[in-house]
Design a protein around this motif. Structure first.
Motif, PDB file in Angstrom:
ATOM      1  N   VAL A  13       0.836  -1.200   0.000  1.00 46.27           N
ATOM      2  CA  VAL A  13       0.000   0.000   0.000  1.00 46.27           C
ATOM      3  C   VAL A  13       0.874   1.255   0.000  1.00 46.27           C
ATOM      4  N   MET A  14       1.948   1.226   0.783  1.00 51.77           N
ATOM      5  CA  MET A  14       2.859   2.366   0.795  1.00 51.77           C
ATOM      6  C   MET A  14       3.524   2.550  -0.571  1.00 51.77           C
ATOM      7  N   GLY A  15       3.793   1.431  -1.266  1.00 55.31           N
ATOM      8  CA  GLY A  15       4.347   1.544  -2.609  1.00 55.31           C
ATOM      9  C   GLY A  15       3.387   2.209  -3.570  1.00 55.31           C
ATOM     10  N   VAL A  16       2.107   1.870  -3.463  1.00 54.64           N
ATOM     11  CA  VAL A  16       1.099   2.510  -4.315  1.00 54.64           C
ATOM     12  C   VAL A  16       1.022   4.003  -4.021  1.00 54.64           C
ATOM     13  N   ILE A  17       0.967   4.346  -2.723  1.00 56.70           N
ATOM     14  CA  ILE A  17       0.894   5.768  -2.353  1.00 56.70           C
ATOM     15  C   ILE A  17       2.166   6.498  -2.785  1.00 56.70           C
ATOM     16  N   GLY A  18       3.327   5.837  -2.597  1.00 56.65           N
ATOM     17  CA  GLY A  18       4.580   6.453  -3.027  1.00 56.65           C
ATOM     18  C   GLY A  18       4.612   6.697  -4.529  1.00 56.65           C
ATOM     19  N   GLY A  19       4.067   5.752  -5.321  1.00 52.64           N
ATOM     20  CA  GLY A  19       3.999   5.959  -6.758  1.00 52.64           C
ATOM     21  C   GLY A  19       3.102   7.124  -7.125  1.00 52.64           C
ATOM     22  N   LEU A  20       1.963   7.256  -6.432  1.00 50.02           N
ATOM     23  CA  LEU A  20       1.064   8.383  -6.684  1.00 50.02           C
ATOM     24  C   LEU A  20       1.716   9.710  -6.305  1.00 50.02           C
ATOM     25  N   LEU A  21       2.374   9.727  -5.154  1.00 48.45           N
ATOM     26  CA  LEU A  21       3.047  10.959  -4.735  1.00 48.45           C
ATOM     27  C   LEU A  21       4.182  11.309  -5.694  1.00 48.45           C
ATOM     28  N   GLY A  22       4.930  10.291  -6.132  1.00 53.52           N
ATOM     29  CA  GLY A  22       6.004  10.547  -7.083  1.00 53.52           C
ATOM     30  C   GLY A  22       5.492  11.065  -8.405  1.00 53.52           C
ATOM     31  N   ALA A  23       4.388  10.504  -8.889  1.00 54.61           N
ATOM     32  CA  ALA A  23       3.800  10.982 -10.140  1.00 54.61           C
ATOM     33  C   ALA A  23       3.321  12.425  -9.994  1.00 54.61           C
TER      34      ALA A  23
END
Length: 878
Positions: free
Chosen positions: A348-358
């Protein structure tokens, strides 16, 4: 505009030389992919050159091979190992220099400001403390901006430029000594100036410059310092050493030699398919890269450990950034570094990190485009003012947030973790970096602890501080840091992105850990692990690296058990971010208009063939060509390679004696010459271009035969026509309407390729013979003489060739490459692309079944934008 040699601005299509706007017909816009729907998209620029990575197997090179034996081969390998070791040592020393002065300036600044804040908290003069902090930061940032004005390529992290160079694009100025000096001095001022930037990214660029310059033993900036070092005088060797320098830069920054090697392969190498994990096929070899990375790591480790601990040879500080040992406290029996249940949270943190990075990349791209339109066209002083504005806002936000938004938290009496001196040093650094600003005794200000410390110390606080950080403080810190770091990356100062991304992500991970422990009641959670995973998730969402970043983080933590959660998090963050946009480095490569070649083409592109994307309008030379023709060709074209051809396939046997080409274009009867000259003139007029052969000159001679030939100074005429307008490659009418197949594809038998640099060298050194002599009387140049002017070959427009007889003949056959890679016109685009990219080519001739050259493919014909335009054109013709 037709005669201007200036390049075009990548965003507004204005000529940088004459200030005129370029106009194109709708057909040209379609071919270039510049449609109205994509008017905001930046197209790859055509003024970027490629590197000559493919070896030219000509006679001088064959002579070198003939003299090569096992003894010389071993000597060459020994020299290469020594050069690689020297690159690693020098890169480590550069890192030591940056780290030493950043620590010195930072300690000076925070020491003065901390004393002032402690005194002014009682006296009520905090405005004076803010002014002192502003004085330090603005001064340092101003110096960093001035250095970027001296060398604009020194701005940013340098990773996008290094990635382009390793992809085969020659970005001007990125590996010069002046760039290194401005980069190193600028990054220590920008980091000491309190900007949200890191010094680890610029270390990669610095290592690349060291790798490019050290094996040459000469510099453009220091022209008088030259050594007779005959090795590694080609783009092929230079790019390999740049790759080694980049690996050494990563190793010195993070103390991760294996991660540095993988970074150079994953992000820089053009010869490794990261999707299929094929074996790397680089000339320098993985052992050289690893050895260079090890040399940089241990050089930096040796000196840093000796300077900070006073114990030389202890090797306790492997890199500029080290995360310390992650270990639960002995008093907490429920604590585990991570469990199987935690993997779900990591995903879940990876998904959120990808969204924040995008989101970070999207905002930064918009800011970069705004700067390109509104800041860069203005005087350079505006860029300095923008940097000072960012520094001013950052300093005020940091000071006010620490004073107003911080909470006073109770200090925890934590026990020492571990017994080794390095872990004791980490624990002492964590405890000593706690800030008690604006708080009573036995409490500390959690916001000031994060803001009023170097970024590396703040990361250690989030990873290892046993004390708590308020969720509100972590959330506010993340938001402020996210926005300011996004604004900062791209201003005109040397700046890295690794450490700001790690710190921002660590705050996000620590916030998740606090929420899970306080509100859900998961007591087994180790906050340091979640801070590390949050850092990996955000950094992966921004830069989109997987393999190398996993190894870098593992080597920085010295904890192999973190391998699985870090890898899972990075992969999820990359997949999530790629759904929305590209990585930050790829975005900035695109904004610069660099024709970067991706790993592979899309499946749909196989509907195209080589004949669909090649350039059919060729400028060629004959095996034996007059000097006046070569000068005319070189001064009226900007091509960097020319096919060597003969025209009459019926008399091919007359051209071949042994394997030596002898063109009969000089020995033809006058009537035959004029007939063929007239045919070429007619074809050239229909193309609206100039004949690029000797025949035009002979035809001109016949037409002007009324005047005495000895009174004509043909070379002087060409000098006066120095700025002859370029040929128009886009006729008013479609080629299919006016041109026959014979006119489009003339019977030009292909014999080899010769480079512009080789032709210029032959002219400079007077390699030619007269018509009354044999070509055997032509002087011969050795391989060392051909490469003597590398990497700055003379410009044909700057040469004084008045001493040369324009009627002399140059035999180019000994110096051309008689066996370059070629493809058939029916070859699928994917095959063309794979051959071009994996072999590091610059030019790829298209030759039909009977040996006739019908076109040529360059890097610009394989960019995604060009292929998309050709595919649209293909659909329209179906």
């Amino acid at each position: 505009m037709a005669g201007c040699r200036g390049s075009l601005c990548c965003c507004c299509r204005w000529c940088c030389c004459c200030g005129e706007r370029e106009t194109r017909t709708p057909e040209e816009l379609t071919i270039l992919g510049e449609t109205q729907e994509e008017e905001d998209e930046i197209l790859p620029r055509k003024d970027y050159e490629s590197l000559d990575y493919d070896r030219c197997i000509n006679d001088p090179y064959l002579e070198v091979l003939e003299t090569m034996d096992n003894k010389k081969g071993r000597r060459y390998e020994a020299v290469k190992w020594m050069v690689v070791f020297a690159i690693g040592v020098c890169t480590g020393l550069v890192g030591l220099f940056v780290d030493f002065f950043v620590r010195l300036f930072t300690q000076l600044k925070f020491g003065v400001v901390q004393t002032s804040v402690e005194e002014c908290s009682q006296k009520g003069c905090l405005a004076l403390s803010l002014l002192e902090l502003l004085g330090f930061n603005l001064t340092f940032v101003f110096l960093a901006s001035l250095l970027v004005l001296i060398e604009p390529v020194a701005a940013g992290s340098g990773i996008p430029e290094v990635k382009c160079y390793l992809n085969g694009v020659k970005v001007p100025g990125i590996v010069r000594l002046r760039t290194l000096l401005c980069k190193v001095l600028g990054v220590l001022f920008s980091v000491a100036g309190g900007l949200f930037v890191g010094k680890e990214g610029p270390m990669i660029h610095s290592g690349s410059v060291v790798g490019a310059g050290l094996p040459q033993f000469q510099s453009i900036s220091l022209r008088k310092i030259q050594f007779n070092f005959p090795y590694f005088r080609s783009d092929r060797d230079k790019r390999d050493f740049v790759s080694a320098g980049a690996a050494a830069g990563v190793a010195a920054a993070f103390g991760a030699p294996i991660g540095g090697t993988l970074f150079s392969l994953e992000e820089g190498s053009s010869f490794w398919n990261q999707g299929l994990n094929h074996t790397p096929r680089i000339t320098l070899g993985v052992p050289y890269l690893l050895f260079c990375s090890m040399s940089a790591t241990f050089t930096l480790n040796f000196f840093r450990s000796g300077i900070q601990f006073g114990s030389w040879g202890s090797f306790q500080l492997p890199g500029l950034l080290n995360f310390g040992e992650f270990k639960c406290s002995d008093s907490d029996k429920k604590c585990h570094l991570w469990t199987a249940m935690d993997l779900g949270f990591f995903v879940v943190m990876g998904v959120i990190g990808g969204l924040l990075g995008a989101t970070f990349n999207c905002l930064n791209k918009r800011l970069a485009k705004y700067r390109m339109r509104n800041v860069h066209p203005k005087p350079k002083l505006v860029r300095v003012l923008e940097s000072l504005l960012v520094s001013l806002v950052t300093t005020v936000v940091v000071f006010v947030a620490s004073m107003v938004l911080g909470e006073c938290r109770q200090m925890s009496s934590s026990s020492q973790i571990g017994n080794d001196s390095f872990q004791l040093q980490v624990t002492e650094d964590v405890n000593s970096s706690i800030k008690t600003f604006f708080c009573p005794n036995d409490t500390y200000n959690d916001m000031a602890t994060l803001f009023f410390n170097p970024q590396e110390s703040a990361i250690l606080q989030l990873f290892h501080q046993d004390g708590t950080f308020s969720p509100i403080t972590l959330a506010l810190f993340f938001i402020l840091y996210f926005l300011l770091a996004c604004w900062t990356y791209g201003v005109s100062v040397p700046s890295g992105l690794f450490v700001p991304s790690l710190l921002c992500g660590a705050a996000f991970g620590r916030l998740v850990a606090n929420v899970l422990k306080s509100y859900i009641g998961l007591g087994h959670i180790y906050s340091g692990t979640f801070a590390l995973i949050g850092a990996a998730a955000f950094l992966g969402g921004v830069v989109r690296m997987t393999i190398s970043l996993t190894v870098i983080l593992i080597e920085s933590t010295n904890e192999i058990t973190y391998g699985l959660p870090i890898m899972v998090t990075l992969m999820v963050a990359k997949w999530t971010g790629d759904f929305f946009n590209k990585g930050i480095y790829d975005i900035h490569v695109g904004l610069r208009g660099v024709p970067l070649l991706e790993w592979e083409t899309e499946v749909e592109m196989d509907k195209l063939r080589a004949s669909d994307i090649m350039e059919p309008n060729l400028t060629y030379v004959y095996p034996h060509t007059r000097i006046q023709s070569l000068v005319s060709i070189l001064r009226t074209t900007v091509h960097h390679a020319f096919p060597v051809v003969t025209e009459n396939r019926g008399n091919e046997k007359e051209f071949m004696k042994g394997n030596q080409l002898i063109s009969n274009n000089i020995k033809f009867k006058k009537s035959s010459i004029l007939t063929r000259a007239g045919e070429q003139r007619k074809r050239s007029q229909s193309m609206k271009s100039y004949p690029s052969s000797e025949l035009r000159n002979m035809c001109d001679e016949h037409i002007a035969s009324e005047e005495p030939a000895e009174k004509e100074d043909l070379l002087q005429q060409m000098l006066e026509r120095r700025y002859t307008p370029y040929p128009n490659l886009y006729p008013d009418q479609s080629p299919s309407e006016d041109w026959t197949m014979e006119e489009r594809f003339r019977p030009l038998t292909f014999h080899g390729l010769i480079l512009r640099s080789q032709l210029v060298t032959l002219l400079v050194r007077g390699v030619c013979y007269s018509e009354s002599q044999s070509s055997a009387s032509q002087p011969r140049l050795s391989y060392a003489e051909m490469a003597e002017d590398y990497p700055r070959y003379p410009d044909i427009h700057d040469l004084d060739l008045t001493l040369l007889n324009p009627r002399m003949i140059v035999d180019v056959t000994p110096y051309m490459n008689p066996s370059p890679f070629t493809v058939s016109p029916n070859t699928h685009v994917s095959q063309v692309f794979n051959l071009f990219r994996t072999m590091g080519l610059r030019h790829l001739p298209v030759v039909n079944a009977v040996g006739e050259i019908v076109g040529i493919v360059t890097r610009h014909n394989l960019t995604s934008e060009f292929l998309q335009a050709r595919l649209r054109q293909h659909y329209q013709t179906i």
